[in-house]
Design a protein around this motif. Structure first.
Motif, PDB file in Angstrom:
ATOM      1  N   SER A  48       1.042  -0.910   0.211  1.00 19.91           N
ATOM      2  CA  SER A  48       0.142   0.172  -0.060  1.00 19.91           C
ATOM      3  C   SER A  48       1.001   1.041  -0.055  1.00 19.91           C
ATOM      4  N   ALA A  49       2.054   1.023   0.822  1.00 19.68           N
ATOM      5  CA  ALA A  49       2.850   2.515   0.976  1.00 19.68           C
ATOM      6  C   ALA A  49       3.740   2.266  -0.792  1.00 19.68           C
ATOM      7  N   LEU A  50       3.838   1.197  -1.036  1.00 17.60           N
ATOM      8  CA  LEU A  50       4.723   1.364  -1.934  1.00 17.60           C
ATOM      9  C   LEU A  50       3.911   2.184  -3.341  1.00 17.60           C
ATOM     10  N   GLU A  51       2.700   1.488  -3.289  1.00 18.25           N
ATOM     11  CA  GLU A  51       1.685   2.244  -4.438  1.00 18.25           C
ATOM     12  C   GLU A  51       1.226   3.411  -3.978  1.00 18.25           C
ATOM     13  N   ALA A  52       1.021   3.600  -2.967  1.00 18.59           N
ATOM     14  CA  ALA A  52       0.782   5.559  -2.502  1.00 18.59           C
ATOM     15  C   ALA A  52       1.656   6.114  -3.251  1.00 18.59           C
ATOM     16  N   GLN A  53       2.914   6.235  -3.517  1.00 17.81           N
ATOM     17  CA  GLN A  53       4.071   6.915  -3.849  1.00 17.81           C
ATOM     18  C   GLN A  53       3.953   7.100  -5.235  1.00 17.81           C
ATOM     19  N   GLY A  54       3.041   5.930  -6.167  1.00 16.84           N
ATOM     20  CA  GLY A  54       3.243   6.110  -7.639  1.00 16.84           C
ATOM     21  C   GLY A  54       4.121   5.026  -8.055  1.00 16.84           C
ATOM     22  N   ASN A  55       4.213   4.036  -7.324  1.00 17.21           N
ATOM     23  CA  ASN A  55       5.227   2.928  -7.999  1.00 17.21           C
ATOM     24  C   ASN A  55       3.900   1.885  -8.017  1.00 17.21           C
ATOM     25  N   ARG A  56       4.420   0.873  -8.630  1.00 18.81           N
ATOM     26  CA  ARG A  56       3.865  -0.545  -9.336  1.00 18.81           C
ATOM     27  C   ARG A  56       4.303  -1.001  -8.817  1.00 18.81           C
ATOM     28  N   VAL A  57       3.960  -2.312  -8.182  1.00 20.26           N
ATOM     29  CA  VAL A  57       4.187  -3.358  -6.937  1.00 20.26           C
ATOM     30  C   VAL A  57       3.946  -5.042  -7.634  1.00 20.26           C
ATOM     31  N   ILE A  58       5.147  -5.756  -7.671  1.00 22.67           N
ATOM     32  CA  ILE A  58       4.387  -7.231  -9.029  1.00 22.67           C
ATOM     33  C   ILE A  58       4.982  -7.919  -7.278  1.00 22.67           C
ATOM     34  N   VAL A  59       4.044  -9.231  -7.274  1.00 23.22           N
ATOM     35  CA  VAL A  59       4.483  -9.707  -6.355  1.00 23.22           C
ATOM     36  C   VAL A  59       4.495 -11.498  -5.899  1.00 23.22           C
ATOM     37  N   ASN A  60       5.308 -11.244  -5.941  1.00 27.90           N
ATOM     38  CA  ASN A  60       5.835 -13.314  -5.936  1.00 27.90           C
ATOM     39  C   ASN A  60       5.923 -13.773  -4.314  1.00 27.90           C
ATOM     40  N   ARG A  61       4.711 -14.587  -4.127  1.00 26.38           N
ATOM     41  CA  ARG A  61       3.883 -15.012  -3.339  1.00 26.38           C
ATOM     42  C   ARG A  61       4.873 -16.581  -3.078  1.00 26.38           C
ATOM     43  N   LEU A  62       5.489 -16.817  -1.733  1.00 23.32           N
ATOM     44  CA  LEU A  62       6.201 -17.658  -1.977  1.00 23.32           C
ATOM     45  C   LEU A  62       5.155 -18.627  -0.786  1.00 23.32           C
ATOM     46  N   SER A  63       3.813 -18.476  -0.432  1.00 20.93           N
ATOM     47  CA  SER A  63       3.256 -19.103   0.245  1.00 20.93           C
ATOM     48  C   SER A  63       1.938 -18.854  -0.042  1.00 20.93           C
ATOM     49  N   ASP A  64       0.749 -19.428   0.797  1.00 23.38           N
ATOM     50  CA  ASP A  64      -0.387 -19.422   0.941  1.00 23.38           C
ATOM     51  C   ASP A  64      -1.212 -17.851   1.896  1.00 23.38           C
ATOM     52  N   THR A  65      -0.309 -17.575   2.430  1.00 28.46           N
ATOM     53  CA  THR A  65      -0.255 -16.747   3.631  1.00 28.46           C
ATOM     54  C   THR A  65      -0.983 -15.448   2.906  1.00 28.46           C
ATOM     55  N   PRO A  66      -2.599 -15.290   3.529  1.00 29.24           N
ATOM     56  CA  PRO A  66      -3.126 -14.058   3.349  1.00 29.24           C
ATOM     57  C   PRO A  66      -2.179 -12.591   3.009  1.00 29.24           C
ATOM     58  N   LEU A  67      -1.667 -11.593   2.836  1.00 28.30           N
ATOM     59  CA  LEU A  67      -1.552 -10.053   2.194  1.00 28.30           C
ATOM     60  C   LEU A  67      -1.724 -10.074   3.734  1.00 28.30           C
ATOM     61  N   SER A  68      -1.949  -9.579   4.278  1.00 26.18           N
ATOM     62  CA  SER A  68      -2.638  -9.363   5.852  1.00 26.18           C
ATOM     63  C   SER A  68      -1.226  -9.732   6.769  1.00 26.18           C
ATOM     64  N   GLN A  69      -1.405 -10.969   6.949  1.00 28.63           N
ATOM     65  CA  GLN A  69      -0.257 -11.992   7.459  1.00 28.63           C
ATOM     66  C   GLN A  69       0.775 -12.257   6.933  1.00 28.63           C
ATOM     67  N   ALA A  70       0.787 -11.898   6.174  1.00 31.29           N
ATOM     68  CA  ALA A  70       2.200 -11.961   5.511  1.00 31.29           C
ATOM     69  C   ALA A  70       3.343 -11.621   5.907  1.00 31.29           C
ATOM     70  N   THR A  71       4.398 -11.591   5.150  1.00 32.13           N
ATOM     71  CA  THR A  71       6.227 -11.227   5.854  1.00 32.13           C
ATOM     72  C   THR A  71       6.700 -10.613   4.366  1.00 32.13           C
ATOM     73  N   VAL A  72       7.202  -9.807   4.044  1.00 31.35           N
ATOM     74  CA  VAL A  72       8.275  -8.769   3.274  1.00 31.35           C
ATOM     75  C   VAL A  72       8.952  -9.757   3.584  1.00 31.35           C
ATOM     76  N   VAL A  73      10.106 -10.913   2.153  1.00 34.91           N
ATOM     77  CA  VAL A  73      11.382 -11.303   2.393  1.00 34.91           C
ATOM     78  C   VAL A  73      12.348 -11.086   1.555  1.00 34.91           C
ATOM     79  N   GLY A  74      11.635  -9.765   0.087  1.00 30.70           N
ATOM     80  CA  GLY A  74      13.077  -9.570  -0.890  1.00 30.70           C
ATOM     81  C   GLY A  74      12.108  -8.101  -1.868  1.00 30.70           C
ATOM     82  N   ILE A  75      12.607  -7.777  -1.249  1.00 30.87           N
ATOM     83  CA  ILE A  75      12.213  -5.954  -2.385  1.00 30.87           C
ATOM     84  C   ILE A  75      13.843  -6.291  -3.387  1.00 30.87           C
TER      85      ILE A  75
END
Length: 100
Positions: free
Chosen positions: A40-67
């Motif tokens: 949300s923070a990245l998109e609010a700054q005008g960026n485009r975000v491409i997410v690579n999900r490494l598990s089935d955990t919902p995004l609200s509970q997931a942790t960022v492991v790499g950017i």
């Protein structure tokens, strides 16, 4: 001499206008934070975000492991008076985010 002064003032004004349009540099967030908040923070700054999900955990509970930053997003923008267009101004960035 008068023409030189006018040309110098015009060049200075144009340089100030271009610098005023430049987006402030924003540091990329580090990994380890909440995935939904980071996206949300990245998109609010005008960026485009491409997410690579490494598990089935919902995004609200997931942790960022790499950017990983990708290409710049370039756009055509107008100046404050809406009479001049500036092409290929960097308005954002593509970020590839790994979440788990």
């Amino acid at each position: 001499m008068k023409k030189f002064t006018i040309a110098t003032a015009a060049a200075s004004g144009l340089a100030a206008a271009v610098l005023g349009l430049a987006a402030p540099a924003v540091a990329a967030p580090s990994s380890g934070g909440n995935a939904a908040d980071t996206i949300s923070a990245l998109e609010a700054q005008g960026n485009r975000v491409i997410v690579n999900r490494l598990s089935d955990t919902p995004l609200s509970q997931a942790t960022v492991v790499g950017i990983n930053p990708g290409a710049d997003i370039r756009s055509t923008v107008r100046d404050a008076d809406n009479d001049t267009f500036y092409q290929h101004v960097i308005t954002g960035k593509v970020y590839y985010i790994d979440v788990r």
